[in-house]
Design an enzyme around this catalytic site. Structure first.
Site, PDB file in Angstrom:
ATOM      1  N   GLY A 111       3.750   3.823   5.248  1.00 37.72           N
ATOM      2  CA  GLY A 111       4.991   3.625   5.981  1.00 37.72           C
ATOM      3  C   GLY A 111       5.621   2.487   5.739  1.00 37.72           C
ATOM      4  O   GLY A 111       6.503   1.855   6.609  1.00 37.72           O
ATOM      5  N   LEU A 112       5.174   1.605   4.628  1.00 39.62           N
ATOM      6  CA  LEU A 112       5.673   0.312   4.375  1.00 39.62           C
ATOM      7  C   LEU A 112       6.804   0.377   3.312  1.00 39.62           C
ATOM      8  O   LEU A 112       7.287  -0.835   3.058  1.00 39.62           O
ATOM      9  CB  LEU A 112       4.525  -0.819   3.948  1.00 39.62           C
ATOM     10  CG  LEU A 112       3.646  -1.023   5.201  1.00 39.62           C
ATOM     11  CD1 LEU A 112       2.473  -2.082   4.591  1.00 39.62           C
ATOM     12  CD2 LEU A 112       4.303  -1.428   6.445  1.00 39.62           C
TER      13      LEU A 112
ATOM     14  N   ALA B   9      10.386   3.078  -2.117  1.00 39.21           N
ATOM     15  CA  ALA B   9      11.943   2.661  -2.255  1.00 39.21           C
ATOM     16  C   ALA B   9      11.827   1.189  -2.650  1.00 39.21           C
ATOM     17  O   ALA B   9      12.661   0.724  -3.497  1.00 39.21           O
ATOM     18  CB  ALA B   9      12.465   2.656  -0.667  1.00 39.21           C
ATOM     19  N   ALA B  10      10.811   0.333  -2.459  1.00 38.33           N
ATOM     20  CA  ALA B  10      10.420  -0.892  -2.922  1.00 38.33           C
ATOM     21  C   ALA B  10      10.388  -0.897  -4.496  1.00 38.33           C
ATOM     22  O   ALA B  10      10.992  -1.867  -5.153  1.00 38.33           O
ATOM     23  CB  ALA B  10       9.450  -1.754  -2.320  1.00 38.33           C
TER      24      ALA B  10
ATOM     25  N   SER C 142       6.828   1.475   0.148  1.00 37.30           N
ATOM     26  CA  SER C 142       6.290   1.233  -1.217  1.00 37.30           C
ATOM     27  C   SER C 142       7.241   1.952  -2.394  1.00 37.30           C
ATOM     28  O   SER C 142       7.561   1.194  -3.192  1.00 37.30           O
ATOM     29  CB  SER C 142       4.686   1.750  -1.350  1.00 37.30           C
ATOM     30  OG  SER C 142       4.532   2.295  -2.537  1.00 37.30           O
TER      31      SER C 142
ATOM     32  N   ASP D  88      14.965   3.305   5.322  1.00 37.25           N
ATOM     33  CA  ASP D  88      14.027   2.516   4.423  1.00 37.25           C
ATOM     34  C   ASP D  88      14.551   1.963   3.188  1.00 37.25           C
ATOM     35  O   ASP D  88      14.077   0.626   3.181  1.00 37.25           O
ATOM     36  CB  ASP D  88      12.940   3.446   3.971  1.00 37.25           C
ATOM     37  CG  ASP D  88      11.962   4.154   5.131  1.00 37.25           C
ATOM     38  OD1 ASP D  88      12.251   3.715   6.244  1.00 37.25           O
ATOM     39  OD2 ASP D  88      11.112   4.912   4.966  1.00 37.25           O
TER      40      ASP D  88
ATOM     41  N   PRO E  73       0.724  -1.196  -0.053  1.00 33.44           N
ATOM     42  CA  PRO E  73      -0.034  -0.097  -0.080  1.00 33.44           C
ATOM     43  C   PRO E  73       0.787   1.141  -0.011  1.00 33.44           C
ATOM     44  O   PRO E  73       1.854   1.154   0.881  1.00 33.44           O
ATOM     45  CB  PRO E  73      -0.744  -0.042   1.360  1.00 33.44           C
ATOM     46  CG  PRO E  73      -0.303  -1.462   1.924  1.00 33.44           C
ATOM     47  CD  PRO E  73       0.507  -2.087   1.148  1.00 33.44           C
ATOM     48  N   VAL E  74       0.570   2.168  -0.739  1.00 39.23           N
ATOM     49  CA  VAL E  74       1.111   3.555  -0.817  1.00 39.23           C
ATOM     50  C   VAL E  74       1.055   4.274   0.249  1.00 39.23           C
ATOM     51  O   VAL E  74      -0.063   4.357   1.117  1.00 39.23           O
ATOM     52  CB  VAL E  74       1.084   4.288  -2.181  1.00 39.23           C
ATOM     53  CG1 VAL E  74       1.418   3.444  -3.193  1.00 39.23           C
ATOM     54  CG2 VAL E  74      -0.584   4.770  -2.233  1.00 39.23           C
TER      55      VAL E  74
HETATM   56  C1  MEV Z   1      10.292   6.832   7.891  1.00 39.29           C
HETATM   57  O1  MEV Z   1       9.868   5.500   7.391  1.00 39.29           O
HETATM   58  C2  MEV Z   1      11.208   7.014   8.886  1.00 39.29           C
HETATM   59  C3  MEV Z   1      11.465   8.273   9.441  1.00 39.29           C
HETATM   60  O2  MEV Z   1      12.425   7.911  10.551  1.00 39.29           O
HETATM   61  C4  MEV Z   1      12.018   9.120   8.579  1.00 39.29           C
HETATM   62  C5  MEV Z   1      13.532   8.823   8.172  1.00 39.29           C
HETATM   63  O3  MEV Z   1      14.169   7.880   8.765  1.00 39.29           O
HETATM   64  O4  MEV Z   1      14.166   9.297   7.035  1.00 39.29           O
HETATM   65  C6  MEV Z   1      10.444   8.966  10.140  1.00 39.29           C
END
Ligand code: MEV
Length: 316
Positions: A103-104, A108-109, A106, A150, A99-100
């Site tokens: 926080g998963l 970068a993958a 998407s 990430d 899912p976009v």
């Molecule tokens: C985002 O997935 C993680 C954060 O710590 C931002 C980052 O590390 O660049 C919120």
């Protein structure tokens, strides 16, 4: 040429998001069951066509197109530049189960899968560190100055203990454990959340720095627990990390409701994961409590709950 397929996983941050931007450690793991895939075939047009099938969007890269503000075009151009290769006649189709804006990882993958397919289709070689550097460059387009956690966990597809600017440390999982990843259904706002923490940090450094230090201590203890198989210690550490993220203002009512629902239903710990303000939270569950916690999360508003097992790598 037979079609070439390459892929990359989703990720979750277990501990240390946001504080990682300020030099604290963080721990993240890949979610190999959720993937972005790129399939390369010979093209029937001149140039490189990248078809993002989920978005119904096609990006064309030929000698005339200049666009580099598009993540897909930037990935292709950085890669061709690095490989010193001309624009190939290829069609690359992208598909993603991730899912976009949740926080998963998407973005970068997708970048990683695309870059891998292109390298393979060109019959070229690129080492993992170089691929990671390219994916990081593209991440900057979405997230300003990301810490790099990430792209690192996604490109290496291994659990990482990450400190910005330091060599990558892989983390050994002594005992497997199960996480539920629940989506609030609200898009995560990483860039805004990171910017708001920056404003807080600049204006109230004496209040914020100890909070970031506390998160760093939680991450160090979590690493020890994971590496010694003391999984029972992880739950309380997750809950403390969540409380600090709330104080940093990056949680949201929807995330807090899911965290509370998971704990009430028997999760050993729960916290938001990633940039926050929306997106996903994670809950640590036992195989026996997984079903109950999962249905409690859905009843509390989660639009999707994914179960993932964090296990030692083969030969680890
Ligand atoms: C985002 O997935 C993680 C954060 O710590 C931002 C980052 O590390 O660049 C919120």
């Amino acid at each position: 040429m037979i079609p070439i397929e390459a892929s990359a996983p989703a990720k979750v941050i277990l501990f240390g998001e946001h504080a990682v931007v300020y030099g604290q450690p963080a721990i993240a793991v890949p979610v190999s069951s959720l993937r972005a895939t790129a399939t390369a075939r010979p093209g029937d047009h001149t140039g490189l066509r990248i078809v993002a099938s989920n978005l119904n969007q096609t990006t064309v890269i030929d000698s005339l197109s200049q666009s580099i503000d598009d993540a897909l075009a930037l990935t292709a151009r950085l890669l061709l530049q690095r490989l010193d290769a001309p624009i190939p006649n290829l069609e690359i189709t992208l598909r993603s189960q991730i899912p976009v804006a949740s926080g998963l990882g998407s973005g970068a993958a997708i970048t990683t899968a695309l870059a891998r397919a292109l390298v393979e289709a060109l019959d070229a070689k690129l080492d993992t560190a170089e691929l990671n550097a390219i994916v990081y460059e593209v991440e900057k387009l979405h997230h300003g100055t990301p810490s790099g956690i990430d792209n690192t966990v996604i490109v290496y597809e291994q659990p990482v203990y990450f400190i910005r600017g330091n060599p990558i440390e892989h983390i050994h999982i002594a005992e497997p454990f199960t996480l539920l990843i629940a989506d609030t259904g609200k898009p995560g706002l990483t860039r805004i959340a990171v910017g708001d923490v920056r404003t807080l940090y600049e204006s109230q450094r004496e209040r914020i720095q100890p909070m970031l230090d506390d998160i760093g201590n939680i991450v160090r203890r979590a690493r020890q627990s994971i590496e010694t198989g003391s999984i029972e210690q992880l739950g309380p550490l997750m809950s403390r990390n969540h409380a600090l993220l709330q104080e940093l203002t990056v949680s949201s009512p929807e995330l807090d409701v899911l965290v509370q629902a998971a704990l009430k239903a028997g999760a050993a710990g729960a916290k938001m994961s990633g940039g926050g303000r929306g997106g996903n939270m994670i809950a640590l569950v036992s195989p026996e409590s997984a079903e109950t916690v999962s249905s409690a999360l859905r009843s509390a508003g989660a639009v999707r709950v994914i179960e993932t097992r964090v296990a030692p790598l083969p030969n680890d």
